[in-house]
Write an enzyme that holds these catalytic residues in place. Sequence first.
Site, mmCIF file in Angstrom:
data_model
loop_
_atom_site.group_PDB
_atom_site.id
_atom_site.type_symbol
_atom_site.label_atom_id
_atom_site.label_comp_id
_atom_site.label_asym_id
_atom_site.label_seq_id
_atom_site.Cartn_x
_atom_site.Cartn_y
_atom_site.Cartn_z
ATOM 1 N N GLU A 1 -3.289 51.853 40.395
ATOM 2 C CA GLU A 1 -3.444 53.292 40.125
ATOM 3 C C GLU A 1 -3.170 54.193 41.321
ATOM 4 O O GLU A 1 -3.991 55.026 41.692
ATOM 5 C CB GLU A 1 -4.848 53.546 39.559
ATOM 6 C CG GLU A 1 -5.127 52.749 38.298
ATOM 7 C CD GLU A 1 -6.582 52.810 37.854
ATOM 8 O OE1 GLU A 1 -7.372 53.562 38.459
ATOM 9 O OE2 GLU A 1 -6.933 52.087 36.905
ATOM 10 N N GLU B 1 -4.624 45.959 30.107
ATOM 11 C CA GLU B 1 -6.017 46.361 29.890
ATOM 12 C C GLU B 1 -6.180 47.013 28.520
ATOM 13 O O GLU B 1 -6.771 48.074 28.378
ATOM 14 C CB GLU B 1 -6.488 47.319 30.994
ATOM 15 C CG GLU B 1 -6.345 46.751 32.392
ATOM 16 C CD GLU B 1 -6.920 47.653 33.487
ATOM 17 O OE1 GLU B 1 -7.724 48.556 33.159
ATOM 18 O OE2 GLU B 1 -6.575 47.448 34.659
#
Length: 382
Positions: free
Chosen positions: A168, A273
């Site tokens: 991220e 995810e």
Amino acid sequence: MNIIKTILLVGVASVCVSCSSTKSKSNTSISTATNNVLKDAYKDKFHLGTALNLDQIWGRNQKAVNVIESHFNSIVAENCMKGEVVQPQEGVFDFKDADKFVEFGEKNRMKIIGHTLIWHSQPPKWFFTDKDGKDVSREVMIERMRKHIYTVVTRYKGRVHGWDVVNEAIVDNGEWRKSKYYQIVGEDFISLAFKFAHEADPNVELYYNDYSTAVPAKREGIYRMVKKLIEDGRRVDGIGMQEHNGLDYPSIQEVENTINRFSSLGTKVMVTEMEITVLPSARPNMGAEISDREQYRKELNPYVDGLPADKQKQVGDRYVEFFKLFLKHQDKIDRVTLWGVGDGDSWKNGWPIPGRKDYPLLFDRNYDAKPFVQDIINLVKK
């Protein structure tokens, strides 16, 4: 997305029976015969994975363990390999839980994914500052990164199949996240992280992982960043698409655009995810930043007594739609990983609003397969 302990506790506290008499029929287990097992049905397509929490790693939740061992052939560490866990104090490493996670995967002959080496969230509290609480120098920061990565990756050399090296680092507009890594080291903190991980284990696969990858501006920001890494001689084996999806976002077309764009770099593409929330968004365009918080509002927690049949069908149809897409691009996709086993495990029960009850995974709170799991399996039987 990734989960903090408080959220995990909220999710566990919200466990209850998933359906009432006015809701959809109770979910039922599917047979574990070879043709009705997810990992076996998809064995020639891509790996099927799930994230493991501590109760599952340590065998304290046998129902969940049975599902994991039956239906999945890949696992990822939900929390136990994050910086704050494995190096809570400088130079003091705690691998108790991470060791058990790797042992679980080896025992079951699974593809083991380490998560994550460098992430702006959940780092060791001491990582960015000196004894006076001031930011450390660039040189000190790089050495701390190097030591952390070397120590963790070397410990599991030859045992962990792949690492989420950096997590991220790009925001939704495609720009760099102004994290402490970025502020202290600069853009090359990512290049250095991949360099250190490769040096620590030249044979392990190295991944970049991020959420909201179907947002066009973010997709292009990630593409540019990874392209530059490759041009600079860094090895990037795969890009993880965190599919934290809803019933009406993102569009299938934009997810397909992302698969094609990332694979054009010559890297593997991974769904890392995945879950599909059935709950309304607290505000428009929410991503999966775990620091986001919203106040509890009753209207944002509409399914406390169970999921209505029409919503159950919606989430099932949505999962089938995504798996059709993944099958279409099976030549590009290495694995599809769910972020949790049963609904009660999901971080979505407590994010971004503590106390909500969600139903985002393939198995319910009793770890029974939802009816649409059979539909997902049937896709590869046709």
